[in-house]
Design a protein around this motif. Sequence first.
Motif, PDB file in Angstrom:
ATOM      1  N   VAL A 477      10.187  -9.127  -2.868  1.00 23.71           N
ATOM      2  CA  VAL A 477       9.811  -9.428  -1.707  1.00 23.71           C
ATOM      3  C   VAL A 477       8.587 -10.219  -1.310  1.00 23.71           C
ATOM      4  CG1 VAL A 477       9.178  -7.773   0.450  1.00 23.71           C
ATOM      5  CG2 VAL A 477      10.876  -7.057  -0.908  1.00 23.71           C
ATOM      6  N   CYS A 478       8.681 -11.005  -0.245  1.00 21.03           N
ATOM      7  CA  CYS A 478       7.801 -11.838  -0.189  1.00 21.03           C
ATOM      8  C   CYS A 478       6.619 -11.021   0.289  1.00 21.03           C
ATOM      9  CB  CYS A 478       8.222 -12.989   0.665  1.00 21.03           C
ATOM     10  SG  CYS A 478       6.589 -14.265   1.439  1.00 21.03           S
ATOM     11  N   PRO A 479       5.066 -11.305  -0.069  1.00 27.16           N
ATOM     12  CA  PRO A 479       4.247 -10.428   0.536  1.00 27.16           C
ATOM     13  C   PRO A 479       3.571 -10.823   1.891  1.00 27.16           C
ATOM     14  CG  PRO A 479       3.376 -11.910  -1.216  1.00 27.16           C
ATOM     15  CD  PRO A 479       5.088 -12.267  -1.384  1.00 27.16           C
ATOM     16  N   ARG A 480       4.138 -12.042   2.178  1.00 29.82           N
ATOM     17  CA  ARG A 480       3.597 -12.366   3.685  1.00 29.82           C
ATOM     18  C   ARG A 480       4.522 -11.971   4.653  1.00 29.82           C
ATOM     19  NH1 ARG A 480       4.469 -16.898   6.635  1.00 29.82           N
ATOM     20  NH2 ARG A 480       5.694 -18.147   5.079  1.00 29.82           N
ATOM     21  N   THR A 481       5.982 -12.243   4.408  1.00 28.94           N
ATOM     22  CA  THR A 481       6.913 -11.878   5.514  1.00 28.94           C
ATOM     23  C   THR A 481       7.514 -10.722   5.268  1.00 28.94           C
ATOM     24  OG1 THR A 481       8.675 -13.029   4.181  1.00 28.94           O
ATOM     25  CG2 THR A 481       7.517 -14.555   5.387  1.00 28.94           C
ATOM     26  N   GLY A 482       7.418 -10.058   4.303  1.00 23.17           N
ATOM     27  CA  GLY A 482       8.087  -8.668   4.112  1.00 23.17           C
ATOM     28  C   GLY A 482       9.506  -8.975   3.814  1.00 23.17           C
ATOM     29  N   GLU A 483      10.076 -10.076   3.618  1.00 25.24           N
ATOM     30  CA  GLU A 483      11.616 -10.324   3.476  1.00 25.24           C
ATOM     31  C   GLU A 483      12.099 -10.560   1.841  1.00 25.24           C
ATOM     32  OE1 GLU A 483      13.933 -10.157   5.859  1.00 25.24           O
ATOM     33  OE2 GLU A 483      12.318  -9.453   7.217  1.00 25.24           O
ATOM     34  N   PRO A 484      13.046 -10.325   1.566  1.00 23.81           N
ATOM     35  CA  PRO A 484      13.564 -10.429   0.066  1.00 23.81           C
ATOM     36  C   PRO A 484      13.464 -12.148  -0.060  1.00 23.81           C
ATOM     37  CG  PRO A 484      14.927  -8.880   1.094  1.00 23.81           C
ATOM     38  CD  PRO A 484      13.915  -9.321   2.271  1.00 23.81           C
ATOM     39  N   ILE A 485      13.106 -12.691  -1.232  1.00 24.18           N
ATOM     40  CA  ILE A 485      12.944 -13.758  -1.560  1.00 24.18           C
ATOM     41  C   ILE A 485      14.429 -14.208  -1.884  1.00 24.18           C
ATOM     42  CG2 ILE A 485      12.085 -15.422  -3.208  1.00 24.18           C
ATOM     43  CD1 ILE A 485       9.624 -13.952  -3.251  1.00 24.18           C
ATOM     44  N   PRO A 486      14.878 -15.355  -1.277  1.00 25.47           N
ATOM     45  CA  PRO A 486      16.359 -15.592  -1.563  1.00 25.47           C
ATOM     46  C   PRO A 486      16.607 -16.117  -3.030  1.00 25.47           C
ATOM     47  CG  PRO A 486      15.432 -16.676   0.375  1.00 25.47           C
ATOM     48  CD  PRO A 486      14.408 -16.157  -0.422  1.00 25.47           C
ATOM     49  N   ILE A 487      17.772 -15.869  -3.642  1.00 22.73           N
ATOM     50  CA  ILE A 487      18.083 -16.094  -4.983  1.00 22.73           C
ATOM     51  C   ILE A 487      19.475 -17.152  -4.830  1.00 22.73           C
ATOM     52  CG2 ILE A 487      18.918 -15.432  -7.120  1.00 22.73           C
ATOM     53  CD1 ILE A 487      17.380 -12.871  -6.791  1.00 22.73           C
ATOM     54  N   ASP A 488      19.150 -18.299  -5.208  1.00 20.75           N
ATOM     55  CA  ASP A 488      20.164 -19.085  -5.376  1.00 20.75           C
ATOM     56  C   ASP A 488      21.045 -18.947  -6.816  1.00 20.75           C
ATOM     57  OD1 ASP A 488      22.161 -21.377  -5.473  1.00 20.75           O
ATOM     58  OD2 ASP A 488      20.553 -22.821  -5.141  1.00 20.75           O
ATOM     59  N   THR A 489      22.226 -18.364  -6.669  1.00 21.50           N
ATOM     60  CA  THR A 489      22.916 -17.896  -7.732  1.00 21.50           C
ATOM     61  C   THR A 489      23.816 -19.158  -8.292  1.00 21.50           C
ATOM     62  OG1 THR A 489      24.938 -17.496  -6.389  1.00 21.50           O
ATOM     63  CG2 THR A 489      23.599 -15.717  -6.548  1.00 21.50           C
ATOM     64  N   GLN A 490      23.755 -20.262  -7.694  1.00 25.52           N
ATOM     65  CA  GLN A 490      24.384 -21.196  -8.375  1.00 25.52           C
ATOM     66  C   GLN A 490      23.196 -22.429  -9.018  1.00 25.52           C
ATOM     67  OE1 GLN A 490      27.960 -23.376  -7.065  1.00 25.52           O
ATOM     68  NE2 GLN A 490      28.310 -21.624  -5.617  1.00 25.52           N
ATOM     69  N   ALA A 491      22.059 -22.266  -8.943  1.00 24.67           N
ATOM     70  CA  ALA A 491      20.991 -23.250  -9.346  1.00 24.67           C
ATOM     71  C   ALA A 491      20.883 -22.719 -10.828  1.00 24.67           C
ATOM     72  CB  ALA A 491      19.763 -22.908  -8.708  1.00 24.67           C
TER      73      ALA A 491
END
Length: 531
Positions: A477-491
């Motif tokens: 979770v991003c400490p600033r926004t409180g939102e999950p940090i996206p994971i690019d599954t194809q990177a």
Amino acid sequence: MEGFTLILLYLALPSLLFSAVKQILTWRKSLGSKPQFPGPRQFPLLGRVHDLPRYSLWLKFKEWADIYGPIYYTRVIDQTFIIVSDEKIAEELLVKRGHIYSGRPQIRSLIRHKEGPTYSALMDRHDIWKAQRKWAHAAVAEAYKHHFYGHVEREMRRYLGLLLLDPSRFLDYTREYCGRVMSRLAWDDATQGRANGDSADTTLHCMSVSGPITNTITPLWHLPAFANPWYRYEVRREREQRDWWLSNFRLAKDRMRRGELPGDTWAYRYFEQVKKEGNGDLNQTEEQEVFASCMIGFLNLVGVVTISGPLKFFLMAMGLHPEWQKKAQAEIDKVCGGRMPTIQDYAALPTVRACMKETVRWRSGVPLGVPHQAERDDEYRGVKIKKGTVVLACEWALNRVPSRYPDGDHFRPERWLEPGWPTYQEPLTRYPNFREGQAMHSFGWGRRTCLGQNLVDDETFVFAAAVLWAFDLAPKVCPRTGEPIPIDTQATNSHVILEPSPYKLDIKVRNAERGGQVLEGYREVMGELRL
């Protein structure tokens, strides 16, 4: 370095001109006539090199498969490719005609790999390859009878302890875990694990389309050494790798002579065979030592790269699919309670196996497949296939054939667990697995099938079960926004054998009692493992 490419292309013009003349002669011979496989339009000299991405090439091959069908043709400068995305066609060519399609193409930026003895999986089929493959097959099979002598579980206890103490380094620890298991099996020196992983990664870079530009614009390889940084780098890299393997081999031989080398290592197995052949003092020529050190060294290396990628993708899949994480954890808790799972729990944990099997289908570690080369002229479905043609069974496309893998772009472990899915098999105490049954094409085809299915089966199962027994996984979770940090599954690193690009996970021990058990297991192995 690649900003220098245009200048170097001019220097490579003689090679390009030679390729052009060869192509013109080939076109003149084929004018008027013969049936061809479908495929994208080919441009003079270039073929399709101008629009083939160096990264995630498998996505382009899947795009073309959707347009041109399950077998099509393309060309890159002077190399012809046949791309297959149908299991039956791949079996007809690579298995039933394995006596024709079991060669290996030249990877331009690797030196003399077809001749050997450095990389057995990349050699042509000759006496060196046969001897190394026969020995490696027997060595892995014998170790599997003993479930790899408990090294997988012992290294797993170390891994869990490190993960508890510093979860932010989970990606580094995962590759090192694979490297330590293999280095322990090869030489009885798990401290080589990190170097083993790094060596494997560098080797893969040099043999991949995403690596040196000479792997795609091949005429550049023929530049003189003073103007060829790729050649100079490869000479140094291969020499250092061989020297490292040879040093490990000689250290193991010294321990064998002193009676200190454990019998559960591949080096011990090799030296015992040398003794049985009448060479009791183990005196060998340098050529014999290089042959053996490369044979054991490559077996050691390939066991890192083929397993660390799937394990990293598994951690990702569990973090992104909490419903399956919870199902697997419930199964583990019911069977194992307060102890870490081991290979003895294999039959009782089908959900864990299904999640691991689906990970490898969903994000294949070898999405292009490993290339085969026609060793002589052939004909298939009325089309002439010339000697030297490269045949690729594209895993990414194979794993997304709708009739075989419905909803193939999504992570669906139930396809292995529930009747009605095309891949379901009984009994669940046995299936799914990586040793036999459905969707085994990830390990290659025919005479070039990977020898490591048993090791992959044991190591991935113990890893998956033990991690889920000990930890909960979730996106960071991003400490600033409180939102999950996206994971690019194809990177990914886009190597021939993949690892995902770095991503973040929140890894927390499931409860205080489980944390204490993890630390206790770590303390138990600290004394016996060379940390």
